[in-house]
Design a protein around this motif. Structure first.
Motif, PDB file in Angstrom:
ATOM      1  N   ARG A   1      -6.743   3.857   0.994  1.00  8.20           N
ATOM      2  CA  ARG A   1      -6.781   4.929   2.069  1.00  8.20           C
ATOM      3  C   ARG A   1      -6.580   3.618   3.374  1.00  8.20           C
ATOM      4  O   ARG A   1      -6.939   2.776   3.407  1.00  8.20           O
ATOM      5  CB  ARG A   1      -8.094   5.667   2.300  1.00  8.20           C
ATOM      6  CG  ARG A   1      -8.002   6.624   0.997  1.00  8.20           C
ATOM      7  CD  ARG A   1      -9.757   7.233   1.364  1.00  8.20           C
ATOM      8  NE  ARG A   1     -10.009   7.888   0.050  1.00  8.20           N
ATOM      9  CZ  ARG A   1      -9.678   8.952  -0.136  1.00  8.20           C
ATOM     10  NH1 ARG A   1      -9.058   9.708   0.531  1.00  8.20           N
ATOM     11  NH2 ARG A   1     -10.179   9.848  -1.462  1.00  8.20           N
TER      12      ARG A   1
ATOM     13  N   SER B   1      -3.890  14.636  -1.533  1.00  8.15           N
ATOM     14  CA  SER B   1      -4.562  13.826  -2.365  1.00  8.15           C
ATOM     15  C   SER B   1      -5.558  14.244  -3.225  1.00  8.15           C
ATOM     16  O   SER B   1      -5.864  13.555  -4.289  1.00  8.15           O
ATOM     17  CB  SER B   1      -4.983  12.606  -1.278  1.00  8.15           C
ATOM     18  OG  SER B   1      -6.198  13.026  -0.500  1.00  8.15           O
TER      19      SER B   1
ATOM     20  N   VAL C   1       7.063   9.060  -0.612  1.00  9.57           N
ATOM     21  CA  VAL C   1       5.979   9.481   0.355  1.00  9.57           C
ATOM     22  C   VAL C   1       6.087  10.805   0.752  1.00  9.57           C
ATOM     23  O   VAL C   1       6.890  11.262   1.166  1.00  9.57           O
ATOM     24  CB  VAL C   1       6.208   8.490   1.566  1.00  9.57           C
ATOM     25  CG1 VAL C   1       5.028   8.663   2.610  1.00  9.57           C
ATOM     26  CG2 VAL C   1       6.129   7.042   1.208  1.00  9.57           C
TER      27      VAL C   1
ATOM     28  N   GLN D   1       0.745  -1.338   0.004  1.00 12.52           N
ATOM     29  CA  GLN D   1       0.159   0.020   0.001  1.00 12.52           C
ATOM     30  C   GLN D   1       0.843   1.335   0.001  1.00 12.52           C
ATOM     31  O   GLN D   1       0.326   2.323  -0.178  1.00 12.52           O
ATOM     32  CB  GLN D   1      -0.834   0.146   1.395  1.00 12.52           C
ATOM     33  CG  GLN D   1      -2.045  -0.980   1.269  1.00 12.52           C
ATOM     34  CD  GLN D   1      -2.801  -0.977   2.268  1.00 12.52           C
ATOM     35  OE1 GLN D   1      -2.233  -0.999   3.407  1.00 12.52           O
ATOM     36  NE2 GLN D   1      -4.278  -0.894   1.971  1.00 12.52           N
ATOM     37  N   ILE D   2       2.053   1.094   0.068  1.00  9.15           N
ATOM     38  CA  ILE D   2       2.807   2.329   0.095  1.00  9.15           C
ATOM     39  C   ILE D   2       3.649   2.610  -1.172  1.00  9.15           C
ATOM     40  O   ILE D   2       4.093   1.529  -1.928  1.00  9.15           O
ATOM     41  CB  ILE D   2       3.782   2.458   1.230  1.00  9.15           C
ATOM     42  CG1 ILE D   2       4.987   1.406   1.307  1.00  9.15           C
ATOM     43  CG2 ILE D   2       3.200   2.532   2.620  1.00  9.15           C
ATOM     44  CD1 ILE D   2       6.092   1.526   2.003  1.00  9.15           C
TER      45      ILE D   2
ATOM     46  N   THR E   1      -3.060   7.715   5.543  1.00  8.60           N
ATOM     47  CA  THR E   1      -2.499   7.709   4.477  1.00  8.60           C
ATOM     48  C   THR E   1      -3.272   7.227   3.198  1.00  8.60           C
ATOM     49  O   THR E   1      -4.449   6.794   3.401  1.00  8.60           O
ATOM     50  CB  THR E   1      -1.626   6.228   4.535  1.00  8.60           C
ATOM     51  OG1 THR E   1      -0.992   6.237   5.903  1.00  8.60           O
ATOM     52  CG2 THR E   1      -0.709   6.201   3.390  1.00  8.60           C
TER      53      THR E   1
ATOM     54  N   SER F   1       2.486   8.359  -2.136  1.00  9.29           N
ATOM     55  CA  SER F   1       1.787   8.148  -0.743  1.00  9.29           C
ATOM     56  C   SER F   1       1.707   9.573  -0.197  1.00  9.29           C
ATOM     57  O   SER F   1       2.930  10.170  -0.363  1.00  9.29           O
ATOM     58  CB  SER F   1       1.990   7.222   0.060  1.00  9.29           C
ATOM     59  OG  SER F   1       1.940   5.884  -0.793  1.00  9.29           O
TER      60      SER F   1
ATOM     61  N   THR G   1      -2.747   6.548  -0.877  1.00 11.61           N
ATOM     62  CA  THR G   1      -1.845   6.342  -1.843  1.00 11.61           C
ATOM     63  C   THR G   1      -2.598   6.407  -3.411  1.00 11.61           C
ATOM     64  O   THR G   1      -3.739   5.899  -3.472  1.00 11.61           O
ATOM     65  CB  THR G   1      -1.335   4.847  -1.880  1.00 11.61           C
ATOM     66  OG1 THR G   1      -0.283   4.733  -0.925  1.00 11.61           O
ATOM     67  CG2 THR G   1      -0.413   4.263  -3.025  1.00 11.61           C
TER      68      THR G   1
END
Length: 285
Positions: free
Chosen positions: A45, A36, A23, A18-19, A53, A64, A55
């Motif tokens: 999310r 975002s 970042v 998920q990352i 977070t 991200s 991405t």
């Protein structure tokens, strides 16, 4: 290392897939939505406590954005767990042989310590200074710090033995080159608090009421300390120890010398975010 039942890392509640490699780190959880909203698409999310977070993709580059909350302790959590997501096999809990290198860019707010830096200006932390002492707990601390400037700073300020030893860590050179010409470069102090550590007080006075004046007058090879914030030193230091690229940029929302401040600073921050995303989307790493 604690892994949650759903396979996510303990605090961030993120799974390795998920990352993104890039970042964006912001202090304010609400600022995640601001960043975002500029993405072209969103794929996932995650949220736990102050750690939000998202991405997604911006101009074809996967990114991200993660909120860290305020303070050095949260940076210790975020950078350590991001590195684990990138470089630890969660099934075996062993470090991977092939390391993944992350680009960690903090976009924050700060107070200027020099009279010629205006509210709304973006200061790039070419060097981050830690008043927090966090990096002193990690092996290899001296390998990533500029020990000469540390000694010069401690002599200049008459640094108290009661305070953690300050540390100075440079920004990643590739990120510095990427943002060159778009920002004001400086040396940024990350303070472990908002009040006395930055020379402010309400009822409790700072132990050294002249410390800010000493900081403002410090010079080293023609360089000066430009601003205060509260997270960048740990980000720079931990990333350097772990082999990641990292840097901090902050919009100035308070001019400490001329006592000017802006409470409606959102347009300035949005401009910084747009500039940073454009630069990162164009990066070839």
């Amino acid at each position: 290392m604690i892994i949650n039942d759903d396979g996510s890392v303990f605090h961030l509640h993120l799974r390795p897939e998920q990352i993104a490699d890039t970042v964006i780190l912001v202090g304010d959880p609400a600022r995640v939505a601001t960043v975002s909203a500029m993405f072209d698409s969103v794929e996932c999310r995650a949220s736990n406590r102050e750690f939000n977070t998202v991405t997604g993709s911006y101009r074809g580059k996967r990114m991200s954005v993660l909120s860290t909350g305020i303070g050095i302790g949260n940076i210790d959590i975020c950078v350590t767990e991001l590195d684990a997501l990138a470089n630890v096999d969660f099934a075996t809990r062993t470090v991977k042989e092939r390391k993944r290198r992350l680009n960690l860019v903090r976009l924050g707010t700060s107070g200027a310590l020099q009279p010629d830096i205006a509210v709304g200006e973006v200061v790039y932390s070419a060097t981050s200074v830690g008043f927090d002492g966090l990096l002193n707990f990690y092996e290899g601390r001296d390998d990533v710090c500029d020990l000469d400037i540390e000694r010069a700073f401690m002599r200049h300020t008459g640094w108290s033995d009661l305070l953690p030893k300050p540390y100075f860590v440079d920004s990643d050179p590739e990120l510095r080159k990427l943002f060159e010409g778009s920002v004001t470069e400086g040396i940024t102090i990350a303070a472990p608090g908002f009040y006395a550590p930055q020379g402010r007080y309400v009822r409790l006075r700072p132990a050294d009421p002249e410390l800010n004046a000493k900081i403002e007058s410090f010079r080293y090879d023609g360089r000066r300390i430009t601003n205060f914030e509260m997270e960048g030193s740990a980000l720079a230091g931990l990333a350097a120890l772990m082999g990641h690229r990292a840097t901090t940029m902050c919009t100035v929302i308070a001019q400490r010398i001329v006592e000017d401040a802006c409470t409606d600073y959102k347009p300035f921050v949005e401009r910084m975010i747009g500039m940073a995303l454009d630069k990162l989307a164009s990066a070839r790493f």
